[in-house]
Design a protein around this motif. Structure first.
Motif, short mmCIF file in Angstrom:
data_model
loop_
_atom_site.label_atom_id
_atom_site.label_comp_id
_atom_site.label_asym_id
_atom_site.label_seq_id
_atom_site.Cartn_x
_atom_site.Cartn_y
_atom_site.Cartn_z
N ALA A 1 -2.73 -42.01 -33.98
CA ALA A 1 -2.32 -43.40 -33.74
C ALA A 1 -1.11 -43.44 -32.82
O ALA A 1 -0.13 -42.74 -33.02
CB ALA A 1 -2.01 -44.09 -35.05
N GLY A 2 -1.24 -44.25 -31.77
CA GLY A 2 -0.15 -44.43 -30.81
C GLY A 2 -0.19 -43.44 -29.66
O GLY A 2 0.55 -43.59 -28.69
N LYS A 3 -1.06 -42.44 -29.74
CA LYS A 3 -1.15 -41.43 -28.67
C LYS A 3 -1.94 -41.99 -27.49
O LYS A 3 -2.82 -42.85 -27.65
CB LYS A 3 -1.85 -40.16 -29.16
N ARG A 4 -1.64 -41.48 -26.31
CA ARG A 4 -2.37 -41.85 -25.10
C ARG A 4 -3.57 -40.94 -24.96
O ARG A 4 -3.51 -39.75 -25.28
CB ARG A 4 -1.47 -41.74 -23.88
N ILE A 5 -4.68 -41.49 -24.48
CA ILE A 5 -5.94 -40.76 -24.40
C ILE A 5 -6.61 -41.08 -23.07
O ILE A 5 -6.42 -42.18 -22.52
CB ILE A 5 -6.82 -41.15 -25.62
N GLU A 6 -7.34 -40.12 -22.53
CA GLU A 6 -8.07 -40.31 -21.28
C GLU A 6 -9.54 -39.98 -21.51
O GLU A 6 -9.86 -38.95 -22.10
CB GLU A 6 -7.50 -39.40 -20.19
N LEU A 7 -10.39 -40.86 -21.03
CA LEU A 7 -11.83 -40.66 -21.18
C LEU A 7 -12.32 -39.62 -20.19
O LEU A 7 -12.02 -39.67 -19.00
CB LEU A 7 -12.56 -41.98 -20.94
N VAL B 1 -9.69 -47.24 -29.68
CA VAL B 1 -8.73 -47.19 -28.58
C VAL B 1 -8.56 -48.57 -27.97
O VAL B 1 -9.53 -49.30 -27.76
CB VAL B 1 -9.22 -46.20 -27.49
N ASN B 2 -7.33 -48.93 -27.67
CA ASN B 2 -7.03 -50.11 -26.87
C ASN B 2 -6.91 -49.62 -25.42
O ASN B 2 -5.87 -49.10 -25.02
CB ASN B 2 -5.74 -50.79 -27.33
N THR C 1 -4.59 -46.38 -25.44
CA THR C 1 -3.74 -45.98 -26.56
C THR C 1 -4.55 -46.04 -27.84
O THR C 1 -5.21 -47.05 -28.12
CB THR C 1 -2.51 -46.92 -26.67
N VAL C 2 -4.51 -44.95 -28.61
CA VAL C 2 -5.24 -44.90 -29.87
C VAL C 2 -4.63 -45.90 -30.84
O VAL C 2 -3.42 -45.92 -31.07
CB VAL C 2 -5.20 -43.48 -30.48
N ASP C 3 -5.50 -46.75 -31.40
CA ASP C 3 -5.06 -47.73 -32.39
C ASP C 3 -5.15 -47.11 -33.79
O ASP C 3 -4.17 -47.06 -34.51
CB ASP C 3 -5.93 -48.99 -32.30
N VAL C 4 -6.35 -46.63 -34.13
CA VAL C 4 -6.57 -46.09 -35.46
C VAL C 4 -7.79 -45.18 -35.42
O VAL C 4 -8.65 -45.32 -34.56
CB VAL C 4 -6.76 -47.24 -36.50
N VAL C 5 -7.85 -44.24 -36.35
CA VAL C 5 -9.04 -43.42 -36.56
C VAL C 5 -9.58 -43.82 -37.93
O VAL C 5 -8.87 -43.73 -38.93
CB VAL C 5 -8.71 -41.91 -36.52
N ASP C 6 -10.83 -44.29 -37.94
CA ASP C 6 -11.37 -44.78 -39.21
C ASP C 6 -11.90 -43.63 -40.07
O ASP C 6 -11.86 -42.47 -39.68
CB ASP C 6 -12.42 -45.87 -38.98
#
Length: 63
Positions: free
Chosen positions: A6-12, A41-42, A29-34
Motif C-alpha cells: 500500500a502506497g508503493k509506486r508500480i509500473e505496468l 492501483v490508482n 500507486t497501490v491502494d490496497v491488496v485484497d
C-alpha cells in the motif's frame, strides 16, 4: 506482504485484460491488496484496474 505494498509506486509491464486502456509503462500507486491477492492501483491516468499476480506483470518503482 500485502500491507507492505500500500502506497508503493508500480509500473505496468503487461496485462491480460484486453479491454483496459492501460499500456506498458503506465504508473500508479497501490491502494490496497485484497484477500484474493489482487493489487488495486490508482493509476496516474485515472484507471483503477486491479492487477492479478501471475496473470499481469508489473514492477515496483522508486519515485
Amino acid at each position: 506482504m500485502k500491507d507492505q505494498l500500500a502506497g508503493k509506486r508500480i509500473e505496468l509491464i503487461s496485462t491480460s485484460d484486453p479491454y483496459t486502456n492501460l499500456r506498458p509503462g503506465n504508473r500508479g500507486t497501490v491502494d490496497v491488496v485484497d484477500d484474493m491477492g489482487t493489487i488495486h492501483v490508482n493509476w496516474d491516468n485515472g484507471s483503477t484496474l486491479g492487477l492479478v499476480p501471475g496473470e499481469d506483470q508489473y514492477k515496483l518503482v522508486d519515485e
